[in-house]
Design a protein around this motif. Structure first.
Motif, PDB file in Angstrom:
ATOM      1  N   LEU A 441       0.838  -1.216   0.000  1.00 42.26           N
ATOM      2  CA  LEU A 441       0.000   0.000   0.000  1.00 42.26           C
ATOM      3  C   LEU A 441       0.867   1.258   0.000  1.00 42.26           C
ATOM      4  CD1 LEU A 441      -2.777  -1.045   2.559  1.00 42.26           C
ATOM      5  CD2 LEU A 441      -3.068  -0.670   0.118  1.00 42.26           C
ATOM      6  N   ARG A 442       1.948   1.241   0.739  1.00 42.30           N
ATOM      7  CA  ARG A 442       2.826   2.419   0.759  1.00 42.30           C
ATOM      8  C   ARG A 442       3.447   2.674  -0.608  1.00 42.30           C
ATOM      9  NH1 ARG A 442       5.908   1.301   6.534  1.00 42.30           N
ATOM     10  NH2 ARG A 442       4.286   2.261   7.856  1.00 42.30           N
ATOM     11  N   SER A 443       3.835   1.592  -1.283  1.00 39.77           N
ATOM     12  CA  SER A 443       4.418   1.775  -2.631  1.00 39.77           C
ATOM     13  C   SER A 443       3.384   2.326  -3.598  1.00 39.77           C
ATOM     14  CB  SER A 443       4.978   0.450  -3.136  1.00 39.77           C
ATOM     15  OG  SER A 443       3.932  -0.504  -3.262  1.00 39.77           O
ATOM     16  N   GLU A 444       2.125   1.855  -3.445  1.00 43.28           N
ATOM     17  CA  GLU A 444       1.064   2.375  -4.308  1.00 43.28           C
ATOM     18  C   GLU A 444       0.831   3.863  -4.060  1.00 43.28           C
ATOM     19  OE1 GLU A 444      -2.567   0.285  -4.163  1.00 43.28           O
ATOM     20  OE2 GLU A 444      -1.781  -1.559  -5.044  1.00 43.28           O
ATOM     21  N   ILE A 445       0.816   4.205  -2.772  1.00 45.46           N
ATOM     22  CA  ILE A 445       0.613   5.627  -2.425  1.00 45.46           C
ATOM     23  C   ILE A 445       1.746   6.485  -2.983  1.00 45.46           C
ATOM     24  CG2 ILE A 445       0.531   7.240  -0.492  1.00 45.46           C
ATOM     25  CD1 ILE A 445      -0.843   4.989   1.120  1.00 45.46           C
ATOM     26  N   GLN A 446       2.969   5.969  -2.836  1.00 45.59           N
ATOM     27  CA  GLN A 446       4.125   6.719  -3.348  1.00 45.59           C
ATOM     28  C   GLN A 446       4.047   6.866  -4.855  1.00 45.59           C
ATOM     29  OE1 GLN A 446       6.282   8.211  -1.490  1.00 45.59           O
ATOM     30  NE2 GLN A 446       7.580   8.971  -3.173  1.00 45.59           N
ATOM     31  N   GLU A 447       3.617   5.800  -5.509  1.00 47.36           N
ATOM     32  CA  GLU A 447       3.498   5.840  -6.970  1.00 47.36           C
ATOM     33  C   GLU A 447       2.443   6.830  -7.402  1.00 47.36           C
ATOM     34  OE1 GLU A 447       2.625   2.790 -10.687  1.00 47.36           O
ATOM     35  OE2 GLU A 447       2.919   2.022  -8.667  1.00 47.36           O
ATOM     36  N   LEU A 448       1.318   6.854  -6.659  1.00 47.81           N
ATOM     37  CA  LEU A 448       0.248   7.806  -6.999  1.00 47.81           C
ATOM     38  C   LEU A 448       0.708   9.244  -6.793  1.00 47.81           C
ATOM     39  CD1 LEU A 448      -2.844   6.015  -5.421  1.00 47.81           C
ATOM     40  CD2 LEU A 448      -2.407   6.364  -7.863  1.00 47.81           C
ATOM     41  N   LYS A 449       1.558   9.432  -5.779  1.00 50.65           N
ATOM     42  CA  LYS A 449       2.030  10.787  -5.513  1.00 50.65           C
ATOM     43  C   LYS A 449       3.062  11.257  -6.550  1.00 50.65           C
ATOM     44  CE  LYS A 449       1.393  10.898  -0.480  1.00 50.65           C
ATOM     45  NZ  LYS A 449       2.094  10.972   0.818  1.00 50.65           N
ATOM     46  N   THR A 450       3.862  10.352  -7.080  1.00 51.30           N
ATOM     47  CA  THR A 450       5.008  10.760  -7.903  1.00 51.30           C
ATOM     48  C   THR A 450       4.859  10.439  -9.383  1.00 51.30           C
ATOM     49  OG1 THR A 450       6.075   8.630  -7.429  1.00 51.30           O
ATOM     50  CG2 THR A 450       6.569  10.485  -5.947  1.00 51.30           C
ATOM     51  N   SER A 451       3.981   9.505  -9.756  1.00 45.58           N
ATOM     52  CA  SER A 451       3.877   9.088 -11.169  1.00 45.58           C
ATOM     53  C   SER A 451       2.489   9.403 -11.701  1.00 45.58           C
ATOM     54  CB  SER A 451       4.147   7.589 -11.303  1.00 45.58           C
ATOM     55  OG  SER A 451       5.385   7.253 -10.726  1.00 45.58           O
ATOM     56  N   ALA A 452       2.429   9.453 -13.026  1.00 48.83           N
ATOM     57  CA  ALA A 452       1.145   9.705 -13.696  1.00 48.83           C
ATOM     58  C   ALA A 452       0.352   8.413 -13.747  1.00 48.83           C
ATOM     59  CB  ALA A 452       1.380  10.226 -15.104  1.00 48.83           C
ATOM     60  N   LYS A 453      -0.963   8.510 -13.663  1.00 49.90           N
ATOM     61  CA  LYS A 453      -1.860   7.350 -13.685  1.00 49.90           C
ATOM     62  C   LYS A 453      -2.470   7.244 -15.063  1.00 49.90           C
ATOM     63  CE  LYS A 453      -4.342   4.039 -11.789  1.00 49.90           C
ATOM     64  NZ  LYS A 453      -3.749   2.794 -11.305  1.00 49.90           N
ATOM     65  N   ILE A 454      -2.333   6.113 -15.671  1.00 50.31           N
ATOM     66  CA  ILE A 454      -2.882   5.877 -17.009  1.00 50.31           C
ATOM     67  C   ILE A 454      -4.151   5.061 -16.849  1.00 50.31           C
ATOM     68  CG2 ILE A 454      -2.449   4.832 -19.268  1.00 50.31           C
ATOM     69  CD1 ILE A 454       0.532   5.194 -18.715  1.00 50.31           C
ATOM     70  N   PHE A 455      -5.245   5.595 -17.353  1.00 49.08           N
ATOM     71  CA  PHE A 455      -6.532   4.897 -17.281  1.00 49.08           C
ATOM     72  C   PHE A 455      -6.746   4.146 -18.579  1.00 49.08           C
ATOM     73  CE2 PHE A 455      -6.946   8.734 -14.634  1.00 49.08           C
ATOM     74  CZ  PHE A 455      -7.213   8.126 -13.423  1.00 49.08           C
ATOM     75  N   GLN A 456      -6.779   2.831 -18.507  1.00 51.74           N
ATOM     76  CA  GLN A 456      -6.902   2.003 -19.700  1.00 51.74           C
ATOM     77  C   GLN A 456      -8.154   1.132 -19.666  1.00 51.74           C
ATOM     78  OE1 GLN A 456      -3.222  -0.171 -19.556  1.00 51.74           O
ATOM     79  NE2 GLN A 456      -2.087   1.415 -20.658  1.00 51.74           N
ATOM     80  N   LYS A 457      -9.096   1.451 -18.819  1.00 56.03           N
ATOM     81  CA  LYS A 457     -10.329   0.683 -18.717  1.00 56.03           C
ATOM     82  C   LYS A 457     -11.149   0.828 -19.987  1.00 56.03           C
ATOM     83  CE  LYS A 457     -10.932  -1.329 -14.600  1.00 56.03           C
ATOM     84  NZ  LYS A 457     -11.496  -2.660 -14.405  1.00 56.03           N
ATOM     85  N   THR A 458     -11.696  -0.263 -20.442  1.00 55.34           N
ATOM     86  CA  THR A 458     -12.510  -0.232 -21.663  1.00 55.34           C
ATOM     87  C   THR A 458     -13.980  -0.455 -21.361  1.00 55.34           C
ATOM     88  OG1 THR A 458     -12.147  -2.590 -21.976  1.00 55.34           O
ATOM     89  CG2 THR A 458     -10.592  -1.072 -23.065  1.00 55.34           C
ATOM     90  N   LYS A 459     -14.289  -0.908 -20.133  1.00 59.51           N
ATOM     91  CA  LYS A 459     -15.682  -1.165 -19.787  1.00 59.51           C
ATOM     92  C   LYS A 459     -16.043  -0.417 -18.507  1.00 59.51           C
ATOM     93  CE  LYS A 459     -16.239  -5.711 -21.916  1.00 59.51           C
ATOM     94  NZ  LYS A 459     -16.638  -7.114 -21.717  1.00 59.51           N
ATOM     95  N   CYS A 460     -17.315  -0.056 -18.411  1.00 55.23           N
ATOM     96  CA  CYS A 460     -17.850   0.636 -17.212  1.00 55.23           C
ATOM     97  C   CYS A 460     -17.989  -0.382 -16.085  1.00 55.23           C
ATOM     98  CB  CYS A 460     -19.201   1.270 -17.531  1.00 55.23           C
ATOM     99  SG  CYS A 460     -20.023   2.001 -16.096  1.00 55.23           S
ATOM    100  N   ASN A 461     -17.482  -0.031 -14.907  1.00 61.40           N
ATOM    101  CA  ASN A 461     -17.562  -0.935 -13.761  1.00 61.40           C
ATOM    102  C   ASN A 461     -18.976  -1.041 -13.190  1.00 61.40           C
ATOM    103  OD1 ASN A 461     -14.446   0.086 -13.473  1.00 61.40           O
ATOM    104  ND2 ASN A 461     -14.741  -1.996 -12.697  1.00 61.40           N
ATOM    105  N   MET A 462     -19.880  -0.205 -13.670  1.00 64.06           N
ATOM    106  CA  MET A 462     -21.242  -0.227 -13.145  1.00 64.06           C
ATOM    107  C   MET A 462     -22.146  -1.063 -14.040  1.00 64.06           C
ATOM    108  SD  MET A 462     -22.841   0.792 -10.461  1.00 64.06           S
ATOM    109  CE  MET A 462     -21.869   2.180  -9.896  1.00 64.06           C
ATOM    110  N   CYS A 463     -22.163  -0.734 -15.370  1.00 62.32           N
ATOM    111  CA  CYS A 463     -23.068  -1.437 -16.288  1.00 62.32           C
ATOM    112  C   CYS A 463     -22.349  -2.475 -17.149  1.00 62.32           C
ATOM    113  CB  CYS A 463     -23.812  -0.443 -17.165  1.00 62.32           C
ATOM    114  SG  CYS A 463     -22.719   0.484 -18.275  1.00 62.32           S
TER     115      CYS A 463
END
Length: 579
Positions: A441-463
């Protein structure tokens, strides 16, 4: 002139012809009576004195004839006085005494049996005089005729000793009088006529009906039910336990809501019969009767317990202990009687309600110098299963028994150590797992703070349909159509998919913050818990002990110090695992 010549008859005739008033005539009669009395003609004198009744004071005449001891003349005068209803209580007493002195039974009977229109006298005084003179039959007749119930019963029971007749008479009286007289003469009647007295008391305490004529019974029957308090008549049976038992059993059968004293007394009688009975079959029947009475819940708990203890009635004592939830008393009872199997059975039966029973049982067997290894092993098994005692306390308790060797608790200690070793391994495994998850979790937090997040989802998580613009993306890698997000999201700042889990975590954190300062609750829980260490660890995890003053490392050495601490901790854990 006629008086001086003692011509009283001519004087009387002259007075009557001249219509002299009654006072004048009475004076002539008195003087004529005095003249005859002086001449010694007492019979003639009394006839003249009788004609003065109503005018002349009776004591004037009575004194004359008392002195002369002319009782038969005095009797004639007193009879006339009573016929004219001018006699008082003293005159009645004197007349009856005259009859008894003369032993004139015929005149006595004629006097007391005369109708009330003929003779008026004080009945109670007459009864007293007749009783004192020994004329009991006449006194009884008078008392019954004029319904003087107390005098009738007093003479019948105290003088004539006619107990059967007295009992019959009481059975004919109205309810209130029958009740009061049974309270007064009940013991005497019970001593001489036990069966009849018991039968009358049964009727008196249920639905009393006098044994008189049918008209009287019907009139009473239309009114309220007459029923005496059965508990008040128990002392009457002091020397008649058999009749008392029959009476009490009848009462609880007819009226189950009888007073508690009835049930307590009946219980005592049944226990006495049980204690003195020698025949085993009969004794078992009496035991069942006593237990059934205890189960009726009509007896007073404390009294019933004392009675059962006095008669050493084991079944009753144990039933009452169980009814009162006195589980420790049950076990102590078995301990006193050295019933080892019953002690263990009591622990099994009531151990869930009162966990300390197993501890007391272990201490009891530990103090016994006999061979109780089998019982100790069974008790230890339950203590081990339910974690009722620390192992050290078990060892200290058994140290008092000289016959118990280490083999008795060998299996218990081995099982205890194996479980604790297993618990340590499970805890270390969880610690390692939580550390890995925390590091991830700490590495994820650090990554979110320092790196760009690429959204590659192709489907809606709801429908679960292909994503189309406009769309909404979250850093947790969940993506939604905008219209799906707006339809289902509760907040624009939270991911609908992660919200439930996040809320659970937040609620736990808030609960920990709220409980952080609950010192009283902590102390209470620590005292009542079987495992105090787990309670301390739980509160430690909530941050209860975080308010500490920390001594920090000197500037510049913080990183090095922290690193050394971590290295030492890892080294200790590794060493423990290898060992």
């Amino acid at each position: 002139m006629l008086f001086k010549k003692n011509l009283f008859v001519m004087a009387i005739n002259l007075a009557k012809s001249q219509h002299l008033d009654s006072d004048g005539l009475s004076e002539i009669f008195r003087q004529y009576g005095d003249h005859l009395y002086l001449k010694g003609d007492h019979d003639g004198a009394i006839q003249q004195y009788i004609r003065t009744i109503g005018k002349l004071e009776p004591s004037y005449v009575i004194r004359k004839f008392l002195d002369a001891q002319r009782i038969h003349n005095l009797t004639a005068y007193l009879q006339a006085l009573h016929r004219q209803s001018l006699a008082n209580a003293d005159h009645t007493t004197l007349l009856l005494n005259c009859y008894t002195k003369l032993k004139d039974s015929s005149k006595l009977e004629e006097f007391i049996k005369s109708s009330e229109s003929e003779v008026h006298f004080d009945v109670e005084i007459a009864i007293k005089v007749l009783r004192q003179a020994g004329y009991h039959s006449h006194a009884v007749f008078l008392a019954e005729k004029h319904t003087h119930h107390e005098w009738y019963l007093k003479i019948q029971l105290e003088d004539l000793k006619n107990y059967q007749e007295g009992l019959r008479y009481i059975g004919r009286l109205p309810f209130e009088q029958a009740e009061s007289n049974m309270k007064r003469y009940g013991k005497t009647l019970m001593h001489h006529v036990p069966e009849g007295t018991t039968l009358l008391l049964k009727g008196l305490c249920t639905n009393y009906q006098p044994s008189g004529d049918s008209a009287e019974r019907e009139s009473l029957g239309r009114g309220r039910a007459n029923k005496a308090n059965s508990e008040e008549f128990i002392p009457i049976f002091a020397n008649n336990p058999r009749e008392l038992k029959a009476f009490l059993e009848h009462m609880i059968e007819v009226d189950p809501r009888s007073p508690q004293g009835v049930y307590d007394t009946l219980l005592e009688l049944r226990l006495q019969d049980w204690a003195h009975e020698q025949d085993p079959a009969r004794k078992k029947v009496l035991q069942g009767e006593a237990v059934s009475l205890l189960r009726s819940d009509n007896t007073v708990f404390d009294k019933a317990l004392v009675l059962c203890q006095m008669h050493n009635f084991k079944e009753g004592v144990l039933y009452l202990y169980e009814k009162g939830k006195l589980y420790q008393q049950i076990m102590h009872y078995h301990m006193q009687n050295e019933e080892y199997g019953k002690v263990v059975e009591a622990c099994k039966r009531y151990g869930e309600q009162e966990g300390c029973l197993w501890e007391q049982a272990l201490g009891y067997f530990a103090r016994k110098e006999e061979d109780c290894k089998a019982y100790i092993s069974e008790v230890l098994h339950h203590i081990d299963q339910n974690n009722l005692m620390p192992p050290l306390l078990v060892v200290q308790t058994l140290a008092h028994n000289s016959t118990a060797t280490l083999s008795v608790i060998k299996d218990y200690l081995i099982n205890k150590l194996q479980r604790e070793s297993q618990q340590i391994e499970d805890d270390e495994r969880k610690i390692h797992q939580y550390r890995e998850e925390t590091g991830h979790l700490r590495s994820e937090i650090q990554e979110l703070k320092t790196s760009a997040k690429i959204f590659q989802k192709t489907k809606c998580n709801m429908c679960n349909s292909p994503l189309e613009l406009p769309s909404v993306h979250f850093l947790c890698s969940h993506s939604f159509h905008q219209h799906c997000f707006e339809s289902y999201a509760e907040s624009e700042a939270e991911c609908p998919t992660c919200t439930p889990e996040n809320r659970k975590v937040m609620d736990m954190l808030r609960a920990q913050d709220q409980k952080r300062d609950l010192h009283e609750h902590f102390n209470k829980q620590l005292r009542s818990s079987n495992d105090g260490f787990s309670v301390v660890a739980d509160y430690f995890g909530r941050g209860v002990f975080n308010k500490l003053t920390l001594v920090t490392d000197p500037p510049g050495s913080k990183t090095v110090g922290s690193l050394e601490v971590n290295l030492q901790r890892d080294h200790l854990i590794q060493t423990k695992r290898n060992s």
